[in-house]
Scaffold this active site. Structure first.
Site, PDB file in Angstrom:
ATOM      1  N   ARG A  50       0.845  -1.203   0.000  1.00  0.00           N
ATOM      2  CA  ARG A  50       0.000   0.000   0.000  1.00  0.00           C
ATOM      3  C   ARG A  50       0.877   1.248   0.000  1.00  0.00           C
ATOM      4  O   ARG A  50       0.578   2.251  -0.622  1.00  0.00           O
ATOM      5  CB  ARG A  50      -0.960   0.028   1.198  1.00  0.00           C
ATOM      6  CG  ARG A  50      -1.636   1.392   1.367  1.00  0.00           C
ATOM      7  CD  ARG A  50      -2.834   1.421   2.315  1.00  0.00           C
ATOM      8  NE  ARG A  50      -2.726   0.556   3.454  1.00  0.00           N
ATOM      9  CZ  ARG A  50      -1.955   0.805   4.536  1.00  0.00           C
ATOM     10  NH1 ARG A  50      -1.246   1.903   4.621  1.00  0.00           N
ATOM     11  NH2 ARG A  50      -1.919  -0.060   5.525  1.00  0.00           N
ATOM     12  N   TYR A 102     -16.465  17.746 -14.162  1.00  0.00           N
ATOM     13  CA  TYR A 102     -16.883  16.338 -14.270  1.00  0.00           C
ATOM     14  C   TYR A 102     -17.941  16.016 -13.203  1.00  0.00           C
ATOM     15  O   TYR A 102     -17.792  16.407 -12.041  1.00  0.00           O
ATOM     16  CB  TYR A 102     -15.645  15.448 -14.103  1.00  0.00           C
ATOM     17  CG  TYR A 102     -15.968  13.976 -14.054  1.00  0.00           C
ATOM     18  CD1 TYR A 102     -16.377  13.298 -15.198  1.00  0.00           C
ATOM     19  CD2 TYR A 102     -15.880  13.265 -12.869  1.00  0.00           C
ATOM     20  CE1 TYR A 102     -16.682  11.953 -15.150  1.00  0.00           C
ATOM     21  CE2 TYR A 102     -16.180  11.913 -12.818  1.00  0.00           C
ATOM     22  CZ  TYR A 102     -16.582  11.261 -13.966  1.00  0.00           C
ATOM     23  OH  TYR A 102     -16.890   9.938 -13.908  1.00  0.00           O
ATOM     24  N   ASP A 174      -7.557  19.251 -13.960  1.00  0.00           N
ATOM     25  CA  ASP A 174      -7.916  17.910 -14.413  1.00  0.00           C
ATOM     26  C   ASP A 174      -7.632  17.866 -15.917  1.00  0.00           C
ATOM     27  O   ASP A 174      -8.325  18.515 -16.704  1.00  0.00           O
ATOM     28  CB  ASP A 174      -9.400  17.649 -14.106  1.00  0.00           C
ATOM     29  CG  ASP A 174      -9.839  16.246 -14.500  1.00  0.00           C
ATOM     30  OD1 ASP A 174      -9.216  15.645 -15.395  1.00  0.00           O
ATOM     31  OD2 ASP A 174     -10.839  15.757 -13.924  1.00  0.00           O
ATOM     32  N   LYS A 199      -9.162   6.782 -18.685  1.00  0.00           N
ATOM     33  CA  LYS A 199      -9.503   7.290 -20.015  1.00  0.00           C
ATOM     34  C   LYS A 199      -8.303   7.143 -20.964  1.00  0.00           C
ATOM     35  O   LYS A 199      -7.865   6.030 -21.210  1.00  0.00           O
ATOM     36  CB  LYS A 199      -9.999   8.730 -19.889  1.00  0.00           C
ATOM     37  CG  LYS A 199     -11.003   8.947 -18.737  1.00  0.00           C
ATOM     38  CD  LYS A 199     -12.315   8.207 -18.920  1.00  0.00           C
ATOM     39  CE  LYS A 199     -13.168   8.179 -17.650  1.00  0.00           C
ATOM     40  NZ  LYS A 199     -13.391   9.456 -16.998  1.00  0.00           N
TER      41      LYS A 199
HETATM   42  C1  LIG Z   1     -13.808   9.927 -15.715  1.00  0.00           C
HETATM   43  C2  LIG Z   1     -13.355  11.240 -15.236  1.00  0.00           C
HETATM   44  C3  LIG Z   1     -13.030  11.459 -13.881  1.00  0.00           C
HETATM   45  C4  LIG Z   1     -13.210  10.384 -12.833  1.00  0.00           C
HETATM   46  O1  LIG Z   1     -12.333   9.334 -13.016  1.00  0.00           O
HETATM   47  P1  LIG Z   1     -12.672   7.807 -12.560  1.00  0.00           P
HETATM   48  O2  LIG Z   1     -11.427   7.086 -12.922  1.00  0.00           O
HETATM   49  O3  LIG Z   1     -13.883   7.378 -13.310  1.00  0.00           O
HETATM   50  O4  LIG Z   1     -12.933   7.863 -11.091  1.00  0.00           O
HETATM   51  C5  LIG Z   1     -12.566  12.710 -13.521  1.00  0.00           C
HETATM   52  N1  LIG Z   1     -12.441  13.708 -14.432  1.00  0.00           N
HETATM   53  C6  LIG Z   1     -12.747  13.545 -15.723  1.00  0.00           C
HETATM   54  C7  LIG Z   1     -12.591  14.688 -16.673  1.00  0.00           C
HETATM   55  C8  LIG Z   1     -13.216  12.318 -16.175  1.00  0.00           C
HETATM   56  O5  LIG Z   1     -13.542  12.161 -17.468  1.00  0.00           O
END
Ligand SMILES: *Cc1c(COP(=O)(O)O)cnc(C)c1O
Length: 385
Positions: A50, A102, A174, A199
């Site tokens: 961890r 998001y 982000d 993603k």
């Molecule tokens: C999908 C997404 C998240 C969240 O990520 P997860 O891996 O699904 O928890 C945050 N910001 C953006 C822009 C996203 O597309």
């Protein structure tokens, strides 16, 4: 790996050291949860997985090299990354977030962070000066996403960074939609960059994971402490997969963007389309800013169909190569209706204010052949009216 290496070279080689015992070119998947110590407290740098493990270190070092940061910290998901950063703030802190953030981030700020005594103000940051009125003495963090989801507005990172810093606040960006290939927020003044690795970075729709990158020593210490304390860490296997995904990030992103530009231009010519939103089109209101701040326009497109939700549903049911599903950034093209799917939890009033109408469709353009994608969209539109 020197800092002057090109992106593709870093993506392939950063942190990839052949195994000293076997010579394996790809670091082995290390599933052990614990590590032998030669005397109490004397170890190789790993104690308990961890706190750190070879595959996570390998991924963290590689993503830091691609974002131009000193430190990478991986988490169990993009959402866990957000939660860990916000949990590092003191109770009583105030946060300013871009308004079309998001959906899961919005939910975390409004339903979870409030219980920690952390308050969030959502602001339209299309015009950076808008932010000035919302700073408070306890504003610790500004949270930005650009391009925004699903309306793909581009926000000036450098202008927001200057304003956040003037008020002693940290800027988090982000960068999920652009990936480090098209945009490096740290170079534009951001303090922390975060990704949903789920993603583009992993890129194959088979890992849920997140990461934060920073060059700030204090933030690195705080986040490493919280990573271990909250324990929202990814598995060694997911880190191995995400590192493999990084290898091809450059070629995938080039293809995503080439395909998205072609699809956007074809949609613009289609009689059944009311509006196409893609920062790579000269008709996009932030095209010039996108050109300046990004190295490309990415693989996400939104568009409005003429007609009603009924036409949208007919269109969706006729698509053959493009799958109706949430998420984005994988090699396969996906389509979704934000008002009903990803943004269904946003109130109808807020959706209207953000321009998320029932006929707005969002597509994550994959790496298939663009001629097939365009032909598929055209036949589905034809059949939908
Ligand atoms: C999908 C997404 C998240 C969240 O990520 P997860 O891996 O699904 O928890 C945050 N910001 C953006 C822009 C996203 O597309």
């Amino acid at each position: 790996m020197t800092v002057t290496s090109g992106f593709g070279t870093r993506a392939v080689h950063a942190a990839q050291r052949p195994d000293p015992t076997t010579g394996a070119v790809i670091p082995a998947l290390s599933l052990s949860t614990t590590y032998k110590q030669s005397a109490a407290g004397v170890h190789t740098g790993f104690e308990y997985s961890r706190s750190g493990n070879p595959n996570r270190n390998n991924f963290e070092e590689a993503i830091a090299a691609l974002e131009g940061g000193k430190y990478g910290l991986a988490f169990a998901s993009g959402s866990a990354t957000t939660a860990t950063i916000v949990n590092s703030l003191e109770s009583g802190s105030h946060l300013i977030s871009v308004n079309d953030v998001y959906g899961g981030t919005y939910r975390y700020f409004t339903k979870v962070a409030v219980n920690l005594g952390i308050e969030t103000t959502f602001v339209n940051l299309s015009e950076p000066a808008n932010i000035e009125a919302y700073f408070k003495p306890n504003t610790k963090l500004v949270w930005l996403e650009t391009p925004t989801n699903p309306t793909l507005r581009v926000i000036d990172i450098q202008a927001i960074a200057e304003r956040a810093h003037a008020h002693g606040a940290t800027l988090v960006v982000d960068n999920t939609f652009m990936s480090p290939y098209f945009q490096n927020p740290l170079a534009l003044g951001a303090d922390i960059v975060v990704h949903s690795v789920t993603k583009y970075i992993n890129g194959h729709s088979d890992v849920v994971m997140g990461v934060a990158v920073t060059s700030n020593e204090d933030w690195h210490k705080k986040l490493a402490f919280m990573q271990n304390s909250l324990g929202a860490v990814p598995s060694a296997f997911d880190c191995f997969m995400a590192r493999r995904g990084l290898m091809t990030l450059e070629v995938r992103m080039q293809r995503h963007a080439e395909n998205a530009q072609a699809v956007a231009e074809a949609l613009q010519e289609n009689e059944h389309i009311e509006e196409v939103i893609y920062p790579g089109l000269t008709s996009h209101p932030n095209h010039e800013l996108a050109k300046r701040q990004q190295r490309g326009f990415g693989g996400m497109i939104s568009f409005r169909l003429k007609g009603t939700l009924d036409n949208v549903n007919k269109f969706l049911s006729r698509l053959e190569h493009i799958t109706l599903a949430e998420s984005l950034g994988g090699v396969e093209s996906l389509v979704e209706v934000p008002a009903i799917m990803t943004h269904g939890s946003v109130s109808p009033e807020d959706r209207a204010a953000l321009g998320i109408t029932d006929t707005l469709v969002r597509m994550s353009i994959g790496i298939e052949n663009k001629e097939d994608l365009i032909a598929d969209i055209q036949q589905a539109l034809k059949g939908a009216f």
